[in-house]
Design a protein around this motif. Sequence first.
Motif, PDB file in Angstrom:
ATOM      1  N   HIS A   1       0.839  -1.197   0.000  1.00  0.00           N
ATOM      2  CA  HIS A   1       0.000   0.000   0.000  1.00  0.00           C
ATOM      3  C   HIS A   1       0.877   1.250   0.000  1.00  0.00           C
ATOM      4  N   SER A   2       1.863   1.273   0.882  1.00  0.00           N
ATOM      5  CA  SER A   2       2.755   2.426   0.985  1.00  0.00           C
ATOM      6  C   SER A   2       3.639   2.556  -0.244  1.00  0.00           C
ATOM      7  N   ARG A   3       4.126   1.431  -0.766  1.00  0.00           N
ATOM      8  CA  ARG A   3       4.986   1.468  -1.939  1.00  0.00           C
ATOM      9  C   ARG A   3       4.251   2.046  -3.136  1.00  0.00           C
ATOM     10  N   PHE A   4       2.981   1.688  -3.284  1.00  0.00           N
ATOM     11  CA  PHE A   4       2.221   2.213  -4.419  1.00  0.00           C
ATOM     12  C   PHE A   4       2.080   3.726  -4.297  1.00  0.00           C
ATOM     13  N   ARG A   5       1.738   4.195  -3.102  1.00  0.00           N
ATOM     14  CA  ARG A   5       1.523   5.631  -2.935  1.00  0.00           C
ATOM     15  C   ARG A   5       2.799   6.415  -3.196  1.00  0.00           C
ATOM     16  N   GLU A   6       3.928   5.911  -2.687  1.00  0.00           N
ATOM     17  CA  GLU A   6       5.189   6.602  -2.926  1.00  0.00           C
ATOM     18  C   GLU A   6       5.532   6.601  -4.410  1.00  0.00           C
ATOM     19  N   ALA A   7       5.310   5.457  -5.071  1.00  0.00           N
ATOM     20  CA  ALA A   7       5.606   5.374  -6.493  1.00  0.00           C
ATOM     21  C   ALA A   7       4.709   6.322  -7.291  1.00  0.00           C
ATOM     22  N   PHE A   8       3.436   6.389  -6.922  1.00  0.00           N
ATOM     23  CA  PHE A   8       2.512   7.274  -7.643  1.00  0.00           C
ATOM     24  C   PHE A   8       2.912   8.731  -7.480  1.00  0.00           C
ATOM     25  N   GLU A   9       3.204   9.152  -6.269  1.00  0.00           N
ATOM     26  CA  GLU A   9       3.519  10.562  -6.048  1.00  0.00           C
ATOM     27  C   GLU A   9       4.832  10.943  -6.727  1.00  0.00           C
ATOM     28  N   SER A  10       5.767   9.994  -6.787  1.00  0.00           N
ATOM     29  CA  SER A  10       7.002  10.250  -7.524  1.00  0.00           C
ATOM     30  C   SER A  10       6.715  10.389  -9.017  1.00  0.00           C
ATOM     31  N   TYR A  11       5.880   9.504  -9.542  1.00  0.00           N
ATOM     32  CA  TYR A  11       5.515   9.549 -10.958  1.00  0.00           C
ATOM     33  C   TYR A  11       4.759  10.834 -11.286  1.00  0.00           C
ATOM     34  N   ALA A  12       3.782  11.187 -10.451  1.00  0.00           N
ATOM     35  CA  ALA A  12       2.961  12.368 -10.714  1.00  0.00           C
ATOM     36  C   ALA A  12       3.779  13.649 -10.691  1.00  0.00           C
ATOM     37  N   SER A  13       4.802  13.678  -9.850  1.00  0.00           N
ATOM     38  CA  SER A  13       5.626  14.887  -9.750  1.00  0.00           C
ATOM     39  C   SER A  13       6.656  14.987 -10.871  1.00  0.00           C
ATOM     40  N   SER A  14       6.866  13.895 -11.605  1.00  0.00           N
ATOM     41  CA  SER A  14       7.901  13.892 -12.636  1.00  0.00           C
ATOM     42  C   SER A  14       7.366  14.143 -14.040  1.00  0.00           C
ATOM     43  N   VAL A  15       6.045  14.055 -14.223  1.00  0.00           N
ATOM     44  CA  VAL A  15       5.490  14.249 -15.567  1.00  0.00           C
ATOM     45  C   VAL A  15       5.448  15.730 -15.912  1.00  0.00           C
ATOM     46  N   ALA A  16       5.461  16.006 -17.212  1.00  0.00           N
ATOM     47  CA  ALA A  16       5.563  17.394 -17.668  1.00  0.00           C
ATOM     48  C   ALA A  16       4.321  18.208 -17.364  1.00  0.00           C
ATOM     49  N   SER A  17       3.147  17.599 -17.425  1.00  0.00           N
ATOM     50  CA  SER A  17       1.902  18.320 -17.155  1.00  0.00           C
ATOM     51  C   SER A  17       1.076  17.518 -16.160  1.00  0.00           C
ATOM     52  N   PRO A  18       0.154  18.172 -15.445  1.00  0.00           N
ATOM     53  CA  PRO A  18      -0.640  17.454 -14.441  1.00  0.00           C
ATOM     54  C   PRO A  18      -1.382  16.264 -15.028  1.00  0.00           C
ATOM     55  N   LEU A  19      -1.439  15.178 -14.278  1.00  0.00           N
ATOM     56  CA  LEU A  19      -2.137  13.986 -14.737  1.00  0.00           C
ATOM     57  C   LEU A  19      -3.638  14.266 -14.827  1.00  0.00           C
ATOM     58  N   PRO A  20      -4.305  13.715 -15.821  1.00  0.00           N
ATOM     59  CA  PRO A  20      -5.760  13.901 -15.896  1.00  0.00           C
ATOM     60  C   PRO A  20      -6.437  13.267 -14.690  1.00  0.00           C
ATOM     61  N   GLY A  21      -7.253  14.048 -14.016  1.00  0.00           N
ATOM     62  CA  GLY A  21      -7.935  13.558 -12.829  1.00  0.00           C
ATOM     63  C   GLY A  21      -7.165  13.746 -11.539  1.00  0.00           C
ATOM     64  N   ILE A  22      -5.983  14.370 -11.599  1.00  0.00           N
ATOM     65  CA  ILE A  22      -5.167  14.523 -10.386  1.00  0.00           C
ATOM     66  C   ILE A  22      -5.884  15.362  -9.332  1.00  0.00           C
ATOM     67  N   ASP A  23      -6.814  16.214  -9.769  1.00  0.00           N
ATOM     68  CA  ASP A  23      -7.579  17.018  -8.812  1.00  0.00           C
ATOM     69  C   ASP A  23      -8.372  16.131  -7.847  1.00  0.00           C
ATOM     70  N   ASP A  24      -8.786  14.952  -8.299  1.00  0.00           N
ATOM     71  CA  ASP A  24      -9.506  14.033  -7.416  1.00  0.00           C
ATOM     72  C   ASP A  24      -8.598  13.555  -6.280  1.00  0.00           C
ATOM     73  N   TYR A  25      -7.354  13.300  -6.607  1.00  0.00           N
ATOM     74  CA  TYR A  25      -6.386  12.858  -5.588  1.00  0.00           C
ATOM     75  C   TYR A  25      -6.082  13.994  -4.621  1.00  0.00           C
ATOM     76  N   ILE A  26      -5.904  15.181  -5.156  1.00  0.00           N
ATOM     77  CA  ILE A  26      -5.623  16.348  -4.318  1.00  0.00           C
ATOM     78  C   ILE A  26      -6.810  16.648  -3.410  1.00  0.00           C
ATOM     79  N   GLU A  27      -8.016  16.527  -3.940  1.00  0.00           N
ATOM     80  CA  GLU A  27      -9.215  16.763  -3.147  1.00  0.00           C
ATOM     81  C   GLU A  27      -9.325  15.747  -2.014  1.00  0.00           C
ATOM     82  N   LEU A  28      -8.972  14.517  -2.273  1.00  0.00           N
ATOM     83  CA  LEU A  28      -9.012  13.494  -1.235  1.00  0.00           C
ATOM     84  C   LEU A  28      -7.998  13.801  -0.133  1.00  0.00           C
ATOM     85  N   GLN A  29      -6.825  14.263  -0.514  1.00  0.00           N
ATOM     86  CA  GLN A  29      -5.834  14.679   0.486  1.00  0.00           C
ATOM     87  C   GLN A  29      -6.383  15.827   1.336  1.00  0.00           C
ATOM     88  N   ARG A  30      -7.065  16.773   0.667  1.00  0.00           N
ATOM     89  CA  ARG A  30      -7.639  17.902   1.404  1.00  0.00           C
ATOM     90  C   ARG A  30      -8.694  17.423   2.392  1.00  0.00           C
TER      91      ARG A  30
END
Length: 208
Positions: free
Chosen positions: A104-133
């Motif tokens: 569970h933790s490995r996936f989250r770390e891998a996802f956040e690393s991937y999301a921060s490395s792409v050139a433009s925001p991932l489609p739907g990333i606002d859903d993840y950010i909203e969940l964090q909020r």
Amino acid sequence: MSKRQQNKEERMNRIIEQAEVLFLQDGFERVQMQDIADASELGVATLFRYFPKKDQLIVAAAVRNLAPTLDAFKELTSRPGNAYSRLEAILDYLLDQQVKRTSHSRFREAFESYASSVASPLPGIDDYIELQREIMETLEPLIADGKTDGSLRSNLDVKATVVTIINAFGTFGNNIILKSHISYLEDDIEPLIQQRVLREMLLSYVRP
């Protein structure tokens, strides 16, 4: 919910579940939509009707991965007791999750690393950010009580301190657990011991 809608929901959940397994196993870049379709026992055309882009599916898997944390925080922050006892319960929950659910933790770390490395925001990333909020918003009752119930030091910026403690403990715990197989550690300072030491350091900081 109609039977048709129920079947659609079940199919989507199966797609996301299988995608998460494959992403964690092989990496976001290597997994192809055909791989996910095969694992989900669907045609690839059907898969694309649900998720036109792989990045949309990556985000959906990340949201699914994070959602249980929201439910847990809602329960922990609404428990009876003072602010200190609820903060302690949250740290205990995070520690338990880090020890028991390393995938569970490995996936989250891998996802956040991937999301921060792409050139433009991932489609739907606002859903993840909203969940964090939403997860952070569950802390508001704890923070409010921490300012008045006397269980935390009176000279603290309670909100900044509580949020920092939770983020620091979660980040440290995930990092040390995930890297334990490639890091040299003395036998008497294994990851769990270090996590418990940090837990006590953070809690002792806020005690009156």
